[in-house]
Design an enzyme around this catalytic site. Sequence first.
Site, mmCIF file in Angstrom:
data_model
loop_
_atom_site.group_PDB
_atom_site.id
_atom_site.type_symbol
_atom_site.label_atom_id
_atom_site.label_comp_id
_atom_site.label_asym_id
_atom_site.label_seq_id
_atom_site.Cartn_x
_atom_site.Cartn_y
_atom_site.Cartn_z
ATOM 1 N N ARG A 27 -1.313 -47.099 -44.854
ATOM 2 C CA ARG A 27 -2.202 -46.465 -43.877
ATOM 3 C C ARG A 27 -2.787 -47.462 -42.884
ATOM 4 O O ARG A 27 -3.414 -47.081 -41.904
ATOM 5 C CB ARG A 27 -3.350 -45.757 -44.602
ATOM 6 C CG ARG A 27 -2.892 -44.659 -45.522
ATOM 7 C CD ARG A 27 -4.069 -44.024 -46.194
ATOM 8 N NE ARG A 27 -4.830 -43.211 -45.282
ATOM 9 C CZ ARG A 27 -4.627 -41.929 -45.046
ATOM 10 N NH1 ARG A 27 -3.672 -41.304 -45.673
ATOM 11 N NH2 ARG A 27 -5.370 -41.272 -44.198
ATOM 12 N N TRP A 79 -6.822 -50.201 -40.402
ATOM 13 C CA TRP A 79 -6.069 -50.184 -39.147
ATOM 14 C C TRP A 79 -7.137 -50.256 -38.073
ATOM 15 O O TRP A 79 -7.915 -49.321 -37.891
ATOM 16 C CB TRP A 79 -5.244 -48.892 -39.039
ATOM 17 C CG TRP A 79 -4.307 -48.905 -37.876
ATOM 18 C CD1 TRP A 79 -3.062 -49.468 -37.819
ATOM 19 C CD2 TRP A 79 -4.523 -48.300 -36.584
ATOM 20 N NE1 TRP A 79 -2.503 -49.261 -36.581
ATOM 21 C CE2 TRP A 79 -3.379 -48.559 -35.806
ATOM 22 C CE3 TRP A 79 -5.578 -47.593 -36.011
ATOM 23 C CZ2 TRP A 79 -3.249 -48.119 -34.486
ATOM 24 C CZ3 TRP A 79 -5.453 -47.155 -34.699
ATOM 25 C CH2 TRP A 79 -4.302 -47.418 -33.953
ATOM 26 N N ASN A 105 -13.231 -44.706 -42.668
ATOM 27 C CA ASN A 105 -12.013 -44.404 -41.928
ATOM 28 C C ASN A 105 -12.437 -43.504 -40.784
ATOM 29 O O ASN A 105 -13.160 -42.536 -41.017
ATOM 30 C CB ASN A 105 -11.040 -43.683 -42.873
ATOM 31 C CG ASN A 105 -9.810 -43.154 -42.164
ATOM 32 O OD1 ASN A 105 -9.446 -43.637 -41.107
ATOM 33 N ND2 ASN A 105 -9.168 -42.164 -42.768
ATOM 34 N N GLU A 486 15.715 -40.450 -32.210
ATOM 35 C CA GLU A 486 15.233 -40.918 -33.504
ATOM 36 C C GLU A 486 15.810 -42.313 -33.837
ATOM 37 O O GLU A 486 15.092 -43.189 -34.328
ATOM 38 C CB GLU A 486 15.604 -39.893 -34.590
ATOM 39 C CG GLU A 486 15.261 -40.267 -36.008
ATOM 40 C CD GLU A 486 13.762 -40.467 -36.284
ATOM 41 O OE1 GLU A 486 12.951 -40.198 -35.381
ATOM 42 O OE2 GLU A 486 13.430 -40.931 -37.383
ATOM 43 N N LYS A 490 13.473 -45.622 -34.446
ATOM 44 C CA LYS A 490 13.541 -46.422 -35.677
ATOM 45 C C LYS A 490 13.781 -47.893 -35.346
ATOM 46 O O LYS A 490 13.177 -48.783 -35.930
ATOM 47 C CB LYS A 490 14.684 -45.928 -36.585
ATOM 48 C CG LYS A 490 14.365 -44.671 -37.350
ATOM 49 C CD LYS A 490 13.428 -44.941 -38.511
ATOM 50 C CE LYS A 490 12.721 -43.704 -38.989
ATOM 51 N NZ LYS A 490 11.796 -43.062 -38.081
ATOM 52 N N HIS A 509 22.625 -40.632 -14.427
ATOM 53 C CA HIS A 509 21.547 -40.357 -13.463
ATOM 54 C C HIS A 509 20.522 -41.483 -13.431
ATOM 55 O O HIS A 509 19.415 -41.274 -12.943
ATOM 56 C CB HIS A 509 20.875 -39.022 -13.807
ATOM 57 C CG HIS A 509 21.828 -37.871 -13.751
ATOM 58 N ND1 HIS A 509 22.364 -37.416 -12.572
ATOM 59 C CD2 HIS A 509 22.383 -37.123 -14.737
ATOM 60 C CE1 HIS A 509 23.198 -36.412 -12.835
ATOM 61 N NE2 HIS A 509 23.231 -36.222 -14.139
#
Length: 613
Positions: A27, A79, A105, A486, A490, A509
């Site tokens: 986290r 964090w 938090n 995706e 990653k 393009h």
Amino acid sequence: MCGIVGYVGDKQALEVVVDGLRRLEYRGYDSAGVSILGPDGLQVERKAGKLANLEKAITDRQGAEHDLRGTLGIGHTRWATHGPPTDGNAHPHVDCAGDVAVVHNGTIENFEVLVRDLEDRGHQRRSDTDTEVVAHLVEERYDGDLAATVRSICKDLEGSFVLVVSHKSEPDLVVAARRNLPLVIGLGDGENFVGSDVTAFIAHTRQARAVEQDQVVEVRRAGVTVTDLDGAVVEGESYHVDWDTAAAEKGGYEFFMLKEIEEQPAAIRETLGGRMQEDGLLHLDELSMSDEDIRDIEQVVIIACGSSYHSGLVGKYAIERWCRLPVQVEMASEFRYRDPVVGRSTLVIAISQSGETADTLEALRHARSQKARVLAVTNTVGSTVSRESDAVFYTRGGPEVAVASTKAVMAQLAAMYVVGLYLAQVRGTRDTDEVRAHLRDLLDMPDLVQEVLDRMDVVRELALTLKDEERVLFLGRHVGYPMALEGALKLKELAYIGAEGFPAGEIKHGPIALIEQGTPVVVIAPRHALQAKLVNNVQEVRARGARTIVIATDGDESITPYADDIIRIPDAKSLLTPLLTLVPMQVLSAEIARARGLDVDQPRNLAKSVTVE
Ligand code: F6R
């Protein structure tokens, strides 16, 4: 974001709390800290950087005058939001006297006013954080009842928070409070816990209770009391967590992500399991919608972030094809800010592995305020997204610890196919034989995913040749396009390589200007109706010097002459191929990150559960 744990019981709290932090580290890993209440009073240890730094500090401290013995403790893995990740900004924070310890938090939005007032009243601020104000407020207001003090403080706080507080004078009490962010109680025997999620205490108990908005929890050895902010007791149900510690451990793998990639066949199997009847059709009571409600849907809007958004894009292809319903896929962070047109006849599908992503939550709240019906697709039982939605489809991927999502995405893809087919079945846009046939194809997918996993040596070798690249492009068409996005995500997040995904038809393009001699371009090219066009696109980039790495179906030679490297996958129905093409891209990114010496499970600057907007 930020992991929190609190414990009171008969064990040494330090071990319990640090073990909880180890499981919660996904986290946030900017700093970590603990506070233990015991014979030496309230002791705090905290360190910038990963949990390992804290563990070293704890070891260095052994035998010191004030040790960390005691059976009540709180801990935090951070964090950073307010203030850089330094030792001084690491939690727990304490008051001037060192009697109160607080971990937090979230974001206290009115902290500047509170700090100014506290400083005017003589408090000494020692950190740059918003959290510290809570410790000083407890110091000022505490009159022998910590829970009442925390309740009164919560009324004065604006923003989002989970707070866990302990006080030197209350050796049998941890108080926790929650607004907008997740908090779960772990119910033990002679010991009790609080945590950001069940992994915080899963090694000790599998009995949990979710804490609701603006509730305060008093955790004692003998039991737990939950109240509202006025102190009225709130009864609630506990639930049993049906996975065990092994599911949240590395099991011999160097990184969680490598283990979680291997668990993907099971993630699909579990997600499909029990949702089909003996007659081969779907049975989804969990949607809690009558057939009439389903027939009345006029549009579907999918809201999600990051990898979950990519799963949503695949869902769009499936639902539009099978149900003939218009589907929009929206980045949740943008959704509510542009006055989207949704209403009673809109089915909103909110996809979130964690079920706690702030952007997705706010988007679904907005959708509900517009009377849309919200179906949550989430991996986390009891999460806020699941509690605030009208219905929940649980993906059953099991706990995902690596920050980069793999098996949860796989389970989300399976979920999107199931939901799409169910809508088609009820709305009658596909006849029952066709639904049955698609479901049979879906049931074959776990074995095919296993086959792809068994072939990954070629990708591991390829990764070594790509580890020094600075830019990699990903191209796909149709359902290959979301997978190109995706694959690029990653590679960016794990290997810090500039990676972008494009619809293959779009590169001419503009993006084709990025191609130089040797630029690696991963092309997702399973066999399907647009194959000829994709072959043209590969030729276009190759003619400009690209090194083409092609993911192609067994036996398909149409693209082979234009592939510098080829990764083979088994044949499958084209709409279902994301379940297969996803795997080599996950392995490629993880292996490139590993070859670059990076931490595959905890990429820099990221956190798994993004609970800030
Ligand atoms: C990427 C990744 C993120 C998440 C995103 C949404 O590997 O994991 O992009 O997909 O933060 O998270 P959830 O699904 O928990 O809402």
